[in-house]
Enzyme design. Structure first.
Site, PDB file in Angstrom:
ATOM      1  N   ASP A 178       0.867  -1.175   0.000  1.00  0.00           N
ATOM      2  CA  ASP A 178       0.000   0.000   0.000  1.00  0.00           C
ATOM      3  C   ASP A 178       0.906   1.228   0.000  1.00  0.00           C
ATOM      4  OD1 ASP A 178       0.955   0.312   2.510  1.00  0.00           O
ATOM      5  OD2 ASP A 178      -0.946   0.031   3.545  1.00  0.00           O
ATOM      6  N   PHE A 189      -3.198   5.350   4.041  1.00  0.00           N
ATOM      7  CA  PHE A 189      -4.179   4.947   5.040  1.00  0.00           C
ATOM      8  C   PHE A 189      -3.621   5.103   6.449  1.00  0.00           C
ATOM      9  CE2 PHE A 189      -6.222   1.727   7.730  1.00  0.00           C
ATOM     10  CZ  PHE A 189      -7.538   2.135   7.604  1.00  0.00           C
ATOM     11  N   ASP A 228      -2.930   8.223  -1.528  1.00  0.00           N
ATOM     12  CA  ASP A 228      -4.255   8.847  -1.576  1.00  0.00           C
ATOM     13  C   ASP A 228      -4.540   9.499  -0.239  1.00  0.00           C
ATOM     14  OD1 ASP A 228      -4.349   6.455  -0.199  1.00  0.00           O
ATOM     15  OD2 ASP A 228      -6.408   5.990  -0.780  1.00  0.00           O
ATOM     16  N   GLN A 265     -11.733   7.289  -4.449  1.00  0.00           N
ATOM     17  CA  GLN A 265     -12.177   7.791  -3.144  1.00  0.00           C
ATOM     18  C   GLN A 265     -13.566   8.412  -3.278  1.00  0.00           C
ATOM     19  OE1 GLN A 265     -11.149   7.372  -0.205  1.00  0.00           O
ATOM     20  NE2 GLN A 265      -9.006   6.658  -0.343  1.00  0.00           N
ATOM     21  N   GLY A 314     -11.029   3.857   1.185  1.00  0.00           N
ATOM     22  CA  GLY A 314     -11.872   4.617   2.098  1.00  0.00           C
ATOM     23  C   GLY A 314     -13.101   3.875   2.568  1.00  0.00           C
ATOM     24  N   ASP A 352      -7.784  -7.578   0.875  1.00  0.00           N
ATOM     25  CA  ASP A 352      -6.821  -7.791   1.957  1.00  0.00           C
ATOM     26  C   ASP A 352      -7.524  -7.458   3.253  1.00  0.00           C
ATOM     27  OD1 ASP A 352      -6.606  -4.731   1.514  1.00  0.00           O
ATOM     28  OD2 ASP A 352      -5.552  -5.093   3.396  1.00  0.00           O
TER      29      ASP A 352
END
Ligand SMILES: [Zn+2]
Length: 683
Positions: free
Chosen positions: A94, A98, A148, A190, A217, A267
């Site tokens: 990733d 996050f 993001d 998103q 998200g 995941d």
């Protein structure tokens, strides 16, 4: 031009569920697939070998954590994560977005990127889209993710729109930063919980040359229904020829619902995180090992699973490991959970390819992730509920009629000793018919005869074994042969070696909870037997328990003189009533005088006994049964036995019967027919 050579293989009818395959730098990936989370380049408490054997194709690693420790320079020195952790298949990283936005701690956000304080050494780390890609390149991920901005699903529309627009600008920069690297890169949609933003984001991101698309998200506090609606809305606007990845989701049921809506990759930390708490995902829903009822439950945590944990350990053992917080328990349960997730994904794929997805989807919706209601919860259980639950254990339950307890098999519905008084039936049918007391007193026996060996096949709630023990101890009206009436009983001259066979001890455990209704168990012997596997009366009785299948354990016991053959019937304990079983028993008993007593008088059971070489006699009636059955080994039949052997009238009836064939007779093999009709007892 995509780096993954994505190939769509099938789409289910009446659904968006799809099966596909694509090639990464290290392995081919078949979808739908689940990616276990290896935050720090390791899946918590799981070995590489177990992950590989579970069929894991892609491992997820967290850029944010790996950037802090071990640091980019270590990956550069080792040439990437694959060599560093010796992982031969694909890795997805990733972007770190996050974690930056969800973990506690200060951070600042600018157009350029995000700044946050390292939780390792408090230094300030700057993470831009370019730095994220640079780090993921160094880690050597097969699939990289764009940086993001994640916002909670509940933020205002304006905040959600600004975060989405920033994510779109960062997506362009991430693609530029990737350059001509052969590593794949996924864009992220998103838009929080706003449909218009989700559609807008999907349209913008789908226009960019990404190798795959993720839905970000979600799994941040929205309801399952909101998540499913959002997933369906987004996949509708994504191109069909690229993989779709729903980030951070979810439970087994979430996965089923998302696959139904067109997602290919997942995941989640749940399989290992819940394993740490003692929760397993199984083919019948969740199993929560914090429930006290599992303390004594035998059998695997998921009878339908073939993982190492399920092949090797009982629920009771896993319960114990969890209770003492032994790391092994976490490891074993995590291994099962990952195995179960991977197996589930493979099954979904098979059903999509086979065109049977709709049936599979409907059959699994309410089963997967059903909450565990086995046994009693640790708290909030009313007295009435507790009383009800104390009446059940494993596959058995207690029913009470006229103050007497009966054990019922919940699966087959069969009741052990269904007559009004099980103890009396046990005494008449087995102890008295076998003339047990007379034989122990040595009537007609050699003076130096060894112990009398009694096999108790199907211990159940120990009605037969305890009937024998009570009779010997002179309890509850000692059994005396009529000739003895009035005379003082002769002393026991032979010891009794009592061997009980049972593969499921729950019936006895359950009955022992209720001595009020199982009066025959008010004795030290049954508890001792369960605790130690044996009990010795100190006065001529040795009782041994052989736990396991009778077919396997019978060779561990001394050869019998008497057999109480009292398992559940054919419909529950099929193997015990077959021709093969009686042939094996007859072979064991060939050189000994053996009498076998059983409640069954079915034609096929008797035919199996005769075909195996036993002589077969009528036994006494009991309850609704007009008669029962006694089988004698040839040597026992050669002695004066006083039993009423079946005659030619029975043979004639057998010849006309629909139930001629012994249970389990191999098709095409007819030796049994000749063996029955030419049996010496009919000559
Ligand atoms: Zn398993």
């Amino acid at each position: 031009m995509t780096r993954l050579e994505f190939e769509l293989e099938a789409t289910a009818e009446g659904s968006r569920a799809r099966a596909a395959r694509f090639r990464t730098l290290h392995t081919e990936v078949l979808t739908p697939t689940f990616m276990p989370v290896g935050t720090h380049a390791a899946v918590r408490a799981q070995s590489r070998e177990d992950l590989l054997s579970s069929g894991v194709q892609v491992l997820l690693a967290n850029t944010y954590h790996l950037l802090l420790r071990p640091g980019v320079e270590i990956f550069e020195k080792f040439g990437g994560i694959h060599r560093f952790m010796n992982w031969p298949r694909a890795v997805l990283t990733d972007s770190g977005g996050f974690q930056i936005f969800s973990l506690p701690g200060s951070r600042t956000l600018r157009e350029e990127g995000a700044e946050f304080k390292s939780y390792v050494d408090q230094t300030t780390i700057h993470l831009s889209p370019e730095r994220s890609i640079e780090t993921q390149k160094a880690i050597g991920a097969d699939i990289m993710m764009v940086l993001d901005q994640c916002v909670p699903s509940t933020v205002a529309h304006k905040v959600a729109r600004e975060a989405m627009e920033l994510t779109h600008r960062w997506a362009h920069r991430s693609l530029a930063a990737r350059g001509d690297s052969p590593q794949a890169l996924f864009g992220i949609v998103q838009g929080a919980s706003y449909d218009d933003l989700r559609v807008a984001s999907a349209r913008v991101i789908a226009q960019m040359p990404f190798d795959g698309f993720a839905i970000g998200g979600l799994a941040v506090g929205e309801s399952a229904a909101q998540r499913e609606d959002c997933t369906a809305l987004v996949t509708e606007h994504l191109p069909g020829g690229r993989p779709r990845y729903l980030m951070g989701v979810g439970t087994t049921r979430d996965l089923l619902e998302a696959v139904h809506r067109g997602v290919d990759m997942f995941d989640c930390i749940l399989p290992t995180a819940l394993a740490k708490q003692g929760v397993a995902f199984t083919s019948v829903g969740r199993r929560d090992l914090r429930r006290a009822a599992y303390r004594v439950m035998d059998g695997p945590i998921d009878p339908a699973c073939d993982c190492y944990t399920c092949r090797t350990f009982s629920i009771a053992y896993l319960f114990h490991l969890n209770r003492v917080r032994e790391t092994l328990g976490w490891q074993l349960l995590g291994m099962h959970n990952i195995h179960f997730y991977m197996q589930l994904m493979r099954r979904m794929r098979e059903h999509i390819l086979a065109g049977t997805w709709p049936e599979f989807y409907r059959s699994q919706r309410d089963v997967l992730d059903a909450r565990d209601c086995y046994g009693r919860a640790p708290t909030h259980v009313t007295k009435a509920q507790r009383a009800k639950l104390s009446m059940q254990l494993g596959r058995y339950e207690v029913t009470v009629r006229d103050g007497t307890g009966h054990v019922r098999d919940k699966i087959s519905g069969e009741v052990m000793h269904p007559v009004s008084d099980p103890s009396q039936e046990a005494r008449l049918l087995y102890v008295e018919q076998a003339r047990l007391i007379e034989r122990l007193r040595g009537a007609g026996e050699e003076p130096d005869a060894g112990p009398l060996v009694l096999w108790d096949v199907g211990l159940g709630a120990a009605a037969n074994a305890m009937a024998a023990i009570h009779a010997i101890e002179g309890d509850a009206g000692a059994v005396r042969a009529p000739a003895d009436a009035g005379a003082p009983p002769r002393p026991q001259r032979r010891r009794l070696s009592l061997v009980s066979f049972e593969n499921d001890l729950d019936a006895l455990h359950l009955a022992l909870r209720h001595p009020r209704w199982f009066k025959h168990l008010r004795h030290a012997a049954p508890r001792q037997l369960l605790a130690h596997g044996c009990w010795n009366s100190g006065a001529g009785i040795d009782w041994r328990l052989l736990h396991g299948d009778f077919a396997d354990r019978k060779s561990d016991a001394p050869l019998p003189d008497i057999i109480f053959f009292d398992p559940f019937s054919f419909k529950t304990d099929r193997e015990l009533w077959t021709l093969a079983m009686f042939r094996a028993l007859a072979a064991l008993c060939a050189d000994k005088e053996v009498e076998l007593f059983t409640y069954s008088y079915s034609t096929s059971v008797r035919a199996a006994m005769l075909a195996a070489g036993f002589f077969v006699a009528k036994g006494m009636g009991t309850g609704p049964k007009a008669e029962t059955t006694i089988a004698l080994s040839p040597r026992a039949a050669a002695l004066p036995h006083g039993r009423e052997l079946l005659g030619r009238d029975w043979l004639a009836r057998w010849g006309r019967s629909d139930a001629q064939t012994p249970f389990g007779a191999p098709p095409g093999e007819e030796r049994w027919r000749e063996a029955v009709s030419a049996h010496p007892q009919f000559q």
